[in-house]
Design a protein around this motif. Structure first.
Motif, short mmCIF file in Angstrom:
data_model
loop_
_atom_site.label_atom_id
_atom_site.label_comp_id
_atom_site.label_asym_id
_atom_site.label_seq_id
_atom_site.Cartn_x
_atom_site.Cartn_y
_atom_site.Cartn_z
N UNK A 444 -9.89 -10.32 0.39
CA UNK A 444 -9.50 -9.35 1.42
C UNK A 444 -8.54 -8.32 0.82
N UNK A 445 -9.13 -7.39 0.06
CA UNK A 445 -8.32 -6.39 -0.63
C UNK A 445 -7.62 -5.46 0.35
N UNK A 446 -6.43 -4.97 -0.02
CA UNK A 446 -5.73 -4.03 0.87
C UNK A 446 -6.47 -2.72 0.99
N UNK A 447 -6.20 -1.99 2.06
CA UNK A 447 -6.79 -0.67 2.25
C UNK A 447 -6.23 0.29 1.20
N UNK A 448 -6.73 1.51 1.22
CA UNK A 448 -6.25 2.53 0.27
C UNK A 448 -4.73 2.67 0.36
N UNK A 449 -4.22 2.80 1.57
CA UNK A 449 -2.78 2.97 1.75
C UNK A 449 -2.03 1.65 1.57
N UNK A 450 -2.69 0.54 1.90
CA UNK A 450 -2.07 -0.75 1.65
C UNK A 450 -1.87 -1.00 0.16
N UNK A 451 -2.88 -0.61 -0.62
CA UNK A 451 -2.73 -0.74 -2.07
C UNK A 451 -1.61 0.16 -2.58
N UNK A 452 -1.50 1.37 -2.03
CA UNK A 452 -0.43 2.28 -2.44
C UNK A 452 0.95 1.69 -2.14
N UNK A 453 1.04 0.93 -1.05
CA UNK A 453 2.31 0.27 -0.73
C UNK A 453 2.65 -0.75 -1.82
N UNK A 454 1.64 -1.53 -2.24
CA UNK A 454 1.85 -2.47 -3.34
C UNK A 454 2.32 -1.75 -4.61
N UNK A 455 1.62 -0.69 -4.98
CA UNK A 455 1.94 0.00 -6.23
C UNK A 455 3.31 0.67 -6.16
N UNK A 456 3.67 1.19 -5.00
CA UNK A 456 4.97 1.84 -4.86
C UNK A 456 6.10 0.82 -5.03
N UNK A 457 5.96 -0.35 -4.40
CA UNK A 457 7.01 -1.36 -4.47
C UNK A 457 7.14 -1.94 -5.87
N UNK A 458 6.01 -2.17 -6.54
CA UNK A 458 6.05 -2.83 -7.84
C UNK A 458 6.25 -1.84 -8.99
N UNK A 459 5.49 -0.75 -8.98
CA UNK A 459 5.44 0.11 -10.16
C UNK A 459 6.52 1.20 -10.20
N UNK A 460 6.86 1.77 -9.06
CA UNK A 460 7.84 2.87 -9.09
C UNK A 460 9.19 2.44 -9.70
N UNK A 461 9.73 1.25 -9.36
CA UNK A 461 10.98 0.85 -10.03
C UNK A 461 10.81 0.68 -11.54
N UNK A 462 9.64 0.22 -11.97
CA UNK A 462 9.38 0.07 -13.41
C UNK A 462 9.34 1.44 -14.08
N UNK A 463 8.67 2.40 -13.45
CA UNK A 463 8.60 3.74 -14.02
C UNK A 463 9.97 4.43 -14.01
N UNK A 464 10.79 4.11 -13.01
CA UNK A 464 12.15 4.65 -12.98
C UNK A 464 12.95 4.10 -14.15
N UNK A 465 12.80 2.81 -14.43
CA UNK A 465 13.48 2.21 -15.59
C UNK A 465 12.99 2.84 -16.88
N UNK A 466 11.69 3.11 -16.97
CA UNK A 466 11.13 3.75 -18.16
C UNK A 466 11.70 5.15 -18.34
N UNK A 467 11.95 5.84 -17.22
CA UNK A 467 12.52 7.18 -17.31
C UNK A 467 13.87 7.16 -18.00
#
Length: 475
Positions: A444-467
């Motif tokens: 039961x994969x998340x919707x388009x926006x549901x997946x974006x919520x996952x990526x925002x929570x997980x990936x954005x802090x990592x990319x901020x650290x990379x910055x």
């Protein structure tokens, strides 16, 4: 039947006006304004909301919807700028950009689909972490598509008994379908585009290995923490896939591993071969080595189908639907993006002049952090391959200079396109393949926006650290 109709319609466009097409001069992005981006926005919104709001209609008619948005792009272009200009833009997109993109994905999908991994796997945190780490490591060698197709089905089978397994596939998309492919042109489509424009095959591996290891390590650590939590939560309800001991792993279809090596050899050989012969198709110049490369990749796929026992693909649950869906939807995306890329290519004279200003410092030098975030943000929605090319051209378009004095800028573009393609389902083609396969298997994969919520929570802090790392290393 309907897919043949769409393909025939596109072919008819090429046939009905062969003479005027030769006179085409292309589109002037400086004359285009933002409303020309509306069909592109429309197809993105349709892809985002279709499976969520009208699921049955979407799965039956997504090809018609992609075709409709494509026509809403091409018809106004033909009406305003003339049939020759619209036709030339379409032919260039289809032959010079989309064809090589989809042929490489098709070859990797078919060949990797013939590799069968057998064994009774248990979806424990240790096994899941090991499979994600292994997939991340091999993604730059066999491609994100290849790694995904080899591992996604065994991973789904291993976690079929888990009460919570969606996060496993989501993190698989993050790591195996995107971040892991950041070190070679075979690994990720945008880096393949850079390779075709003169970037050395091993340049990204030499220059962004540390950043890739850092990002992958942080995301994998987040996965392990989350998977352990879900696993303990599941075990409070029932034992999770532990009724039988694991069966020894085995790999069948080894000929396909040789064919994957053949794909890499073909790409390298085509880059080294410079016959100096070209073919002109309605104003689009195609080099002989590119034609030969794409033909050889199709031959590799045919050889895989001929040499692999049908039982292997049947055991894998191999179907044509995921690659067909990717091919159709991305064909629509590539058409609808024509005016958007034209406006971006116009630089300071186009509707997106603010973008060029945003990536340029006051002294005229490139702003690497801005290149990273903007190329990444647009890659999440515009598909990372054409977006990489836009920023590659914004940075000067000279591969030698970008690998030399502007190496940090090229690294920022490469990381933004390769990493942030994971932000949405459409940021990188393998994302959608994995989504389609997982849905077929009952996840039961998340919707388009549901997946974006996952990526925002997980990936954005990592990319901020990379910055902060990029700023520190550039200081």
């Amino acid at each position: 039947m309907s897919r043949n109709l769409y393909g025939g319609a596109f072919a008819a466009i090429l046939l009905i006006a062969p003479d005027v097409a030769h006179a085409a001069t292309g589109l002037d992005g400086a004359t285009l304004r933002w409303p020309w981006a509306l069909p592109f926005i429309g197809i993105l919104v349709t892809i985002a909301t279709g499976p969520l709001l009208f699921k049955r209609f979407w799965h039956r008619h997504y090809g018609k919807l992609a075709f409709l948005w494509s026509m809403l792009t091409l018809a106004p272009l033909a009406a305003v700028y003339g049939t020759p200009a619209a036709l030339a833009a379409f032919v260039h997109t289809a032959l010079a950009e989309y064809l090589s993109f989809i042929v490489l994905l098709f070859a990797l999908y078919v060949v990797a689909g013939g590799v069968l991994v057998t064994g009774e796997l248990r979806g424990t945190p240790l096994l899941n972490a090991a499979m994600l780490a292994f997939g991340t490591l091999i993604a730059s060698v066999v491609g994100t598509t290849g790694a995904a197709m080899i591992l996604i089905r065994p991973l789904i089978r291993a976690n079929a008994m888990r009460l919570d397994n969606v996060h496993v596939v989501v993190f698989f998309i993050f790591l195996v379908a995107n971040i892991g492919g950041a070190l070679s042109p075979v690994g990720n489509p945008p880096l393949f585009v850079g390779f075709l424009h003169g970037v050395d095959f091993f340049w990204t591996a030499r220059n962004i290995w540390f950043e890739t290891a850092l990002v992958a390590g942080l995301v994998l650590a987040a996965f392990i923490a989350l998977d352990v939590w879900y696993y303990r939560k599941d075990r409070l309800v029932t034992t999770v896939g532990e009724t039988k001991p694991p069966t020894k792993l085995a790999v069948s279809g080894g000929i396909n591993l040789l064919l994957i090596a053949g794909i890499i050899v073909i790409i390298l050989a085509a880059a080294a071969w410079k016959p100096g012969m070209t073919v002109d198709v309605y104003g689009t110049t195609l080099e002989l080595q590119s034609i030969a490369r794409d033909a050889a990749l199709v031959l590799i796929a045919i050889l895989s189908l001929a040499l692999t026992p049908n039982e292997h693909r049947e055991a894998n649950g191999f179907t044509w639907e995921p690659i067909a869906e990717v091919a159709i939807l991305f064909a629509g995306i590539f058409v609808c993006i024509i005016p958007v890329l034209a406006m971006l290519d116009a630089g300071k004279n186009g509707a997106f002049a603010w973008l060029l200003a945003a990536v340029t410092a006051r002294d005229g030098s490139p702003h690497d952090v801005a290149y990273f975030w903007l190329s990444g943000a647009l890659s999440a929605f515009l598909d990372n391959a054409p977006t990489y090319l836009v920023f590659f051209e914004l940075a000067g378009g000279d591969a030698r200079e970008l690998m030399g004095p502007l190496a940090t800028t090229l690294a920022a573009i490469s990381m933004g396109a390769a990493y942030m393609g994971a932000m949405t389902y459409i940021g990188n083609a393998p994302n959608f393949m994995i989504y389609a396969i997982a849905v077929e298997r009952g996840v039961k994969m998340p919707s388009f926006f549901g997946y974006m919520a996952w990526s925002a929570v997980v990936l954005l802090p990592v990319f901020a650290a990379l910055t902060f790392v990029l700023v520190a290393r550039g200081a």
